[in-house]
Write a protein that holds these residues in place. Structure first.
Motif, PDB file in Angstrom:
ATOM      1  N   TYR A 227       0.824  -1.221   0.000  1.00  0.00           N
ATOM      2  CA  TYR A 227       0.000   0.000   0.000  1.00  0.00           C
ATOM      3  C   TYR A 227       0.855   1.268   0.000  1.00  0.00           C
ATOM      4  N   LEU A 228       1.903   1.240   0.800  1.00  0.00           N
ATOM      5  CA  LEU A 228       2.691   2.463   0.969  1.00  0.00           C
ATOM      6  C   LEU A 228       3.421   2.857  -0.309  1.00  0.00           C
ATOM      7  N   ALA A 229       3.643   1.884  -1.189  1.00  0.00           N
ATOM      8  CA  ALA A 229       4.340   2.186  -2.440  1.00  0.00           C
ATOM      9  C   ALA A 229       3.375   2.225  -3.616  1.00  0.00           C
TER      10      ALA A 229
ATOM     11  N   LEU B 248       8.002   6.518   4.862  1.00  0.00           N
ATOM     12  CA  LEU B 248       6.786   5.927   5.414  1.00  0.00           C
ATOM     13  C   LEU B 248       7.018   4.505   5.930  1.00  0.00           C
ATOM     14  N   THR B 249       7.722   3.698   5.126  1.00  0.00           N
ATOM     15  CA  THR B 249       7.909   2.297   5.512  1.00  0.00           C
ATOM     16  C   THR B 249       8.708   2.176   6.813  1.00  0.00           C
ATOM     17  N   SER B 250       9.782   2.931   6.901  1.00  0.00           N
ATOM     18  CA  SER B 250      10.583   2.826   8.132  1.00  0.00           C
ATOM     19  C   SER B 250       9.817   3.375   9.333  1.00  0.00           C
TER      20      SER B 250
ATOM     21  N   ILE C 252       6.621   3.148   9.863  1.00  0.00           N
ATOM     22  CA  ILE C 252       5.702   2.096  10.314  1.00  0.00           C
ATOM     23  C   ILE C 252       6.487   0.952  10.963  1.00  0.00           C
ATOM     24  N   SER C 253       7.588   0.570  10.334  1.00  0.00           N
ATOM     25  CA  SER C 253       8.389  -0.532  10.885  1.00  0.00           C
ATOM     26  C   SER C 253       8.853  -0.232  12.303  1.00  0.00           C
ATOM     27  N   ASN C 254       9.246   0.994  12.531  1.00  0.00           N
ATOM     28  CA  ASN C 254       9.823   1.352  13.836  1.00  0.00           C
ATOM     29  C   ASN C 254       8.773   1.742  14.876  1.00  0.00           C
ATOM     30  N   GLN C 255       7.537   1.804  14.447  1.00  0.00           N
ATOM     31  CA  GLN C 255       6.488   2.253  15.378  1.00  0.00           C
ATOM     32  C   GLN C 255       6.332   1.245  16.530  1.00  0.00           C
TER      33      GLN C 255
ATOM     34  N   GLU D 197      -0.859   8.031  12.480  1.00  0.00           N
ATOM     35  CA  GLU D 197      -0.010   8.344  13.637  1.00  0.00           C
ATOM     36  C   GLU D 197       1.456   8.490  13.229  1.00  0.00           C
ATOM     37  N   ALA D 198       1.888   7.640  12.324  1.00  0.00           N
ATOM     38  CA  ALA D 198       3.279   7.742  11.852  1.00  0.00           C
ATOM     39  C   ALA D 198       3.520   9.091  11.177  1.00  0.00           C
TER      40      ALA D 198
END
Lengths: 265, 323
Positions: free
Chosen positions: B167-169, B190-192, B194-197, B281-282
């Motif tokens: 979705y993000l891409a 965006l991906t990082s 979400i990954s780090n959330q 939130e991200a």
């Protein structure tokens, strides 16, 4: 250079006429009655409190007098007392923060002054907040009155020595476009603005004429000034300009009178 | 052992035994292992494991999952278990909770024999939130509340799907971000983000809002705001002392490391917590924009008094997350 408009300047109005409820005598002044709202618990060293006043009691002299009462009653190293023009808002308001419930915006819009004292920092002041959604010290709308007040002060936004106490937050869709419109109206003795009329309906291209006029008229009708014994006629050039900056909400509104430029948002 | 009615009248007594576990049929199991019915009649005997030579019998003790256990050999730490069918209420075990710490927890019901423990109920049936503390409770951990484990699962599923399903891409999401100069710098992050959330239980986290970093720098110029941030626990946003929950689903960290998000673990999030909530939130953490600004930058329209989950809906409608 925008067109200038004739404004009848009158002498400063220093006396206020409306008193409601039980007021508090303090020294040589009469502080208006207020009602306590929400108080933030857990704060042994802080007084964090909301109170409410009737709208007509938002005036420099009354608020300064009220500050003396608040100082005496709510003693602590730090006191931050938010002053609303609605009892319901004082009961329900919480700081908007980054994320908030939709009802919180309504309560926040009713915030029109803050009394703050910090003994350690030797600070004591009143902040007059015409736009409750812009309550920061560095807002261009807000007037800080350092206490004890020693001189005749001017508000950042005022007409004929009547401070602008309240107006709706400026925020509009990008589709509104930009333009300017001249409005006339009257500041009533109670401080509200009535009989708002568009004085130059053909000033803008047709595409933005109606939207700009509607926006400006609606906003001017939300203005409330300090009470006075008189009606004051006003003629204002209200300019709306779209902005595209990440931390703006899309529109700058500039209201001009002969002597008092207002940057509204 | 003494039994009383709810009005305090003595009901029955049994000498030389101590109540350990109240059972769902109104009876009680004593430390002797004897099972008593609601009238104090012995109607069973649980077999207490034999202690090791020289050790006294420890009797049965409840555990958090509704079983009772007994140490059969303390030196080798061996246990035996039995199901107890705990009573509901605040006093189903001796010591007020299975750890015996004296904090009264409510067993609201048994779900196929497994009790569900809660702090004493407030108006929204959530843990009490009174004082600022230091708790940051990871989502799904801490005290078991009615929905926290389900919401933790929902969160993890949403996060995994958001990261794995493209979705993000997606073209729609890429267009939304890259065609907007105020958002373009964030697209590749965006991906990082979400990954780090890291998700925390908003109801159980009593760390102050200031220490949690859920504030923007400009708030500190509001008189009294710094003081209020310091004395306000995060959980107040979700469980106010002076009023009901006001509708905040999640709260992002604006200060470094800008990874934390506090999640409302109430019933409403069973349906409202989605992939787009995580992204919403991200974006707060990434951009430093609050709800009003973020909505305006995304849509060109003022947020006004709309519920702020319209931001999440807008992101999903533009392909950045599943609907």
């Amino acid at each position: 250079m925008p067109k200038l408009f004739r404004v009848v300047l009158r002498s400063a109005l220093t006396s206020l006429v409306f008193f409601y409820g039980t007021s508090h005598s303090y020294g040589n002044c009469e502080a208006p009655a207020y009602r306590e709202g929400r108080r933030v618990p857990n704060s042994a060293s802080y007084v964090l409190l909301n109170i409410s006043l009737r709208p007509e009691n938002f005036a420099r002299e009354k608020l300064i007098c009220l500050a003396s009462v608040l100082k005496e009653k709510y003693q602590g190293p730090v006191a931050a007392i938010k002053i609303f023009n609605s009892d319901e808002a004082a009961l329900n308001y919480v700081s908007l923060g980054n994320e908030y419930a939709n009802s919180a915006v309504l309560w926040a819009s009713k915030l029109h002054a803050i009394y703050y004292s910090n003994i350690e920092r030797h600070e004591e002041y009143l902040l007059l907040i015409p736009d409750g959604l812009s309550p920061s010290l560095d807002s261009p709308f807000n007037t800080r009155i350092d206490l004890p007040e020693k001189r005749k002060l001017q508000c950042k936004l005022q007409i004929r020595d009547r401070c602008l106490i309240e107006f709706d937050h400026i925020s509009a869709s990008k589709e509104y476009g930009s333009g300017a419109v001249t409005l006339t109206g009257q500041i009533m003795p109670d401080g509200t603005v009535s009989e708002v009329v568009v004085a130059d309906p053909d000033a803008n291209p047709l595409s933005s004429r109606i939207a700009v006029a509607e926006f400006a008229t609606r906003n001017l009708r939300s203005w409330r000034f300090e009470p006075s014994l008189t009606k004051d006629e006003i003629r204002i050039l209200y300019s709306v300009k779209q902005v595209d900056a990440p931390f703006e909400e899309g529109v700058d509104a500039l209201a001009l009178t002969k002597n008092d430029p207002f940057l509204l948002g | 052992m003494y039994a009383f009615t709810s009005s305090g009248t003595l009901l029955w007594t049994v000498p030389n035994d101590t109540p350990q576990i109240a059972t769902s049929d109104g009876g009680v199991i004593g430390s002797s292992g004897v099972e008593y019915d609601q009238y104090g009649n012995a109607d069973g005997q649980t077999e207490i494991p034999s202690p090791s030579p020289g050790q006294s019998s420890p009797g049965w003790w409840p555990n958090w999952s509704g079983m009772s256990y007994s140490v059969t050999n303390s030196s080798n730490v061996q246990y035996e278990y039995l199901f107890s069918n705990l009573a509901t209420g605040y006093a189903s075990v001796a010591g007020a909770n299975p750890s015996g710490t004296g904090t009264a927890l409510l067993n609201i019901e048994t779900d196929e024999g497994i009790p569900q423990w809660r702090y004493p109920l407030g108006s929204r049936d959530v843990p009490a939130c009174l004082l600022v503390g230091a708790n940051k409770v990871e989502l799904g951990l801490g005290v078991r509340t009615p929905y926290n484990e389900e919401i933790a699962l929902l969160y993890e599923e949403a996060k995994a799907s958001l990261l794995s399903r493209g979705y993000l891409a997606s073209l729609g999401c890429k267009a939304l971000f890259t065609q907007n100069p105020n958002l373009a710098p964030f697209f590749n992050q965006l991906t990082s983000a979400i990954s780090n959330q890291k998700a925390y239980d908003g109801l159980q986290s009593n760390i102050s809002k200031y220490d949690a970093g859920v504030w923007a720098q400009q708030f500190l110029t509001i008189p009294g705001e710094l003081e209020e941030l310091r004395v306000t626990p995060v959980c107040w946003e979700f469980n106010r002392i002076l009023g009901p929950w006001t509708g905040i689903l999640a709260m992002a960290q604006f200060q470094p490391p800008k990874t934390d998000v506090y999640i409302w673990t109430g019933k409403e999030n069973l349906s409202l917590l989605k992939q787009s909530t995580l992204l919403h939130e991200a974006l707060h953490s990434l951009t430093g924009m609050g709800d009003a600004t973020l909505y305006f930058v995304l849509t060109g329209k003022p947020l006004g008094r709309q519920p702020t989950h319209v931001i999440s809906t807008f992101l999903a409608n533009n392909g950045c997350a599943a609907n």
